[in-house]
Design a protein around this motif. Structure first.
Motif, PDB file in Angstrom:
ATOM      1  N   ILE A   1       2.542  -4.685  -3.611  1.00 24.95           N
ATOM      2  CA  ILE A   1       1.424  -5.428  -2.786  1.00 24.95           C
ATOM      3  C   ILE A   1       0.035  -5.483  -3.202  1.00 24.95           C
ATOM      4  O   ILE A   1      -0.617  -6.391  -2.951  1.00 24.95           O
ATOM      5  CB  ILE A   1       1.580  -4.971  -1.429  1.00 24.95           C
ATOM      6  CG1 ILE A   1       3.190  -4.792  -0.796  1.00 24.95           C
ATOM      7  CG2 ILE A   1       0.683  -5.658  -0.516  1.00 24.95           C
ATOM      8  CD1 ILE A   1       3.401  -4.186   0.434  1.00 24.95           C
ATOM      9  N   GLY A   2      -0.401  -4.585  -4.050  1.00 21.37           N
ATOM     10  CA  GLY A   2      -1.861  -4.493  -4.583  1.00 21.37           C
ATOM     11  C   GLY A   2      -2.474  -3.877  -3.539  1.00 21.37           C
ATOM     12  O   GLY A   2      -3.889  -4.201  -3.602  1.00 21.37           O
TER      13      GLY A   2
ATOM     14  N   SER B   1       9.712   1.506 -17.776  1.00 20.13           N
ATOM     15  CA  SER B   1      10.082   2.886 -17.151  1.00 20.13           C
ATOM     16  C   SER B   1       9.210   2.318 -15.877  1.00 20.13           C
ATOM     17  O   SER B   1       8.391   1.817 -15.598  1.00 20.13           O
ATOM     18  CB  SER B   1       9.422   3.797 -17.832  1.00 20.13           C
ATOM     19  OG  SER B   1       8.252   4.114 -17.893  1.00 20.13           O
ATOM     20  N   ASN B   2       9.734   3.404 -14.681  1.00 20.60           N
ATOM     21  CA  ASN B   2       9.147   3.455 -13.149  1.00 20.60           C
ATOM     22  C   ASN B   2       7.818   4.040 -13.549  1.00 20.60           C
ATOM     23  O   ASN B   2       7.027   3.670 -12.889  1.00 20.60           O
ATOM     24  CB  ASN B   2       9.986   4.204 -12.382  1.00 20.60           C
ATOM     25  CG  ASN B   2      11.112   3.546 -12.028  1.00 20.60           C
ATOM     26  OD1 ASN B   2      11.357   1.957 -12.267  1.00 20.60           O
ATOM     27  ND2 ASN B   2      12.206   4.029 -11.754  1.00 20.60           N
TER      28      ASN B   2
ATOM     29  N   MET C   1       2.569  -0.636 -14.906  1.00 17.31           N
ATOM     30  CA  MET C   1       1.503  -1.192 -15.813  1.00 17.31           C
ATOM     31  C   MET C   1       1.493  -2.813 -15.645  1.00 17.31           C
ATOM     32  O   MET C   1       0.396  -3.375 -15.512  1.00 17.31           O
ATOM     33  CB  MET C   1       1.878  -0.855 -17.387  1.00 17.31           C
ATOM     34  CG  MET C   1       0.809  -1.250 -18.540  1.00 17.31           C
ATOM     35  SD  MET C   1      -0.397  -0.106 -18.321  1.00 17.31           S
ATOM     36  CE  MET C   1      -1.832  -1.303 -17.523  1.00 17.31           C
ATOM     37  N   ALA C   2       2.609  -3.190 -15.788  1.00 13.30           N
ATOM     38  CA  ALA C   2       2.916  -4.931 -15.719  1.00 13.30           C
ATOM     39  C   ALA C   2       2.095  -5.332 -14.352  1.00 13.30           C
ATOM     40  O   ALA C   2       1.434  -6.230 -14.235  1.00 13.30           O
ATOM     41  CB  ALA C   2       4.256  -5.298 -15.787  1.00 13.30           C
ATOM     42  N   MET C   3       2.326  -4.602 -13.113  1.00 13.04           N
ATOM     43  CA  MET C   3       1.800  -4.799 -11.871  1.00 13.04           C
ATOM     44  C   MET C   3       0.346  -4.654 -11.866  1.00 13.04           C
ATOM     45  O   MET C   3      -0.268  -5.652 -11.185  1.00 13.04           O
ATOM     46  CB  MET C   3       2.246  -3.844 -10.903  1.00 13.04           C
ATOM     47  CG  MET C   3       3.861  -4.220 -10.278  1.00 13.04           C
ATOM     48  SD  MET C   3       3.825  -6.004  -9.527  1.00 13.04           S
ATOM     49  CE  MET C   3       5.345  -6.455 -10.647  1.00 13.04           C
TER      50      MET C   3
ATOM     51  N   ASP D   1      -5.182 -10.436 -12.830  1.00 15.60           N
ATOM     52  CA  ASP D   1      -5.249 -11.668 -13.507  1.00 15.60           C
ATOM     53  C   ASP D   1      -4.630 -12.169 -14.733  1.00 15.60           C
ATOM     54  O   ASP D   1      -4.895 -13.131 -15.455  1.00 15.60           O
ATOM     55  CB  ASP D   1      -6.553 -12.474 -13.174  1.00 15.60           C
ATOM     56  CG  ASP D   1      -6.753 -12.362 -11.721  1.00 15.60           C
ATOM     57  OD1 ASP D   1      -5.898 -12.588 -10.899  1.00 15.60           O
ATOM     58  OD2 ASP D   1      -8.140 -12.232 -11.474  1.00 15.60           O
ATOM     59  N   ALA D   2      -3.868 -11.035 -15.278  1.00 15.39           N
ATOM     60  CA  ALA D   2      -3.265 -11.412 -16.825  1.00 15.39           C
ATOM     61  C   ALA D   2      -2.018 -12.188 -16.713  1.00 15.39           C
ATOM     62  O   ALA D   2      -1.223 -12.097 -15.657  1.00 15.39           O
ATOM     63  CB  ALA D   2      -2.992  -9.839 -17.547  1.00 15.39           C
TER      64      ALA D   2
END
Ligand code: NDP
Length: 278
Positions: free
Chosen positions: A131-132, A166-167, A173-175, A181-182
């Protein structure tokens, strides 16, 4: 220009800030404590736990170590976590992974109070990351975001490629990159044409666990490369997932192994412990 991103130096700054925060709390009579549980005799885990204890000592956090025998049952481990959840002198709880096979890692992670989950592995904290809106971020990706920000590297609008899902590293990292904003691509062992995808990355983050996996032909000229991997090379020395010497020539910035992401992971654990609610 020095292309090397010095994780050790940035981590020292983070730890100095944590130390000052711990001192301020101590001045108000509040003690910060980290409980570290280790089950069994995994030599790598023993090194990680020792490092965590040293980091705690450096920043003034009290560390409580619970070194349990390999024969520890699920029930015994959960009972200890329950006790630590209720202990006000413990701000953060961490159970060193991997656990011996007879123990249920998911259940153990789920038993740690989300408010003391300084690794941010509890499903509730993982949900907050989606959710950020969060209290804790997992140490390695949070350390990478801090390194990038410290070096003045913005990911906004950039093509960021994360190799590994991986979790504990790849997914969060992606989140975090997405939140910043990447444009994010996640790769894994089933990804087709990996080199083609990594070659388009403005920022390439690699968490695979294979020595020298990323070669120079897989990297875009001028890219920023973040190497999470920790492997033992054929010579027995610690090395990353990136073929450092060859890739160095091509990129604008790169993290070394050792001395890049590793120290940041450790520093963020201290920061998370300080920021846990008490
Ligand atoms: P995992 O083993 O959990 O994940 C590895 C990932 O790499 C998986 O998603 C896997 O894909 C992917 N992968 C494996 N082979 C390939 C391939 N040929 N092509 C593309 N992707 C591939 O590892 P972790 O995320 O826990 O750790 C990764 C590395 O980072 C390790 O070396 C670890 O020691 C290190 N590490 C370092 C830290 C630090 O502080 N510096 C902290 C944490 C980890 P799939 O999902 O399809 O299997």
């Amino acid at each position: 220009m020095n292309k090397i991103i010095d994780g050790k130096a940035v981590a020292a700054q983070v730890k100095a800030q944590v130390k000052s925060g711990v001192e301020q709390l101590a001045g108000r009579g509040i003690n910060v404590g980290l409980a570290v549980i280790i089950v069994g005799e995994n030599p790598a885990s023993q090194v990680y736990v020792r490092n965590k204890k040293n980091d705690c000592a450096e920043v003034g956090i009290t560390s409580f170590e619970y070194a349990l025998p390999e024969s520890t049952t699920q029930q015994e481990l959960l009972a200890l976590i329950e006790k630590l959840n209720a202990d006000d002198s413990v701000s953060g709880i961490l159970c060193q992974l991997p656990l011996p096979e007879h123990l249920d890692e998911k259940a153990v992670i789920g038993a740690i109070s989300p408010e003391k989950d300084v690794d941010a592995f509890h499903p509730q904290n993982v949900g907050h990351i989606m959710i950020g809106d969060y209290t804790f971020l997992p140490c390695t990706p949070a350390g990478i975001m801090e390194l990038l920000s410290h070096e003045g590297i913005s990911v906004s609008g950039k093509n960021c490629v994360v190799v590994g899902r991986s979790n504990i590293v790849g997914k969060p990292m992606a989140m975090m990159l997405l939140k910043a904003d990447a444009t994010v691509t996640i790769c894994h062992s089933r990804t087709k044409n990996l080199a083609e995808i990594t070659s388009r990355a403005d920022v390439l983050i690699v968490a695979v666990g294979r020595a020298k996996f990323i070669t120079a032909d897989m990297v875009k000229p001028g890219a920023v490369v973040i190497d999470v991997g920790m492997n033992r090379g054929a010579d027995g020395k610690l090395c990353g997932d990136v073929d450092f010497d060859a890739v160095y020539e091509k990129v604008s910035r790169i993290t070394p192994v050792p001395g890049g992401v590793g120290p940041m992971t450790r520093a963020i654990l201290m920061k998370n412990t300080l920021s846990s609610k008490r």
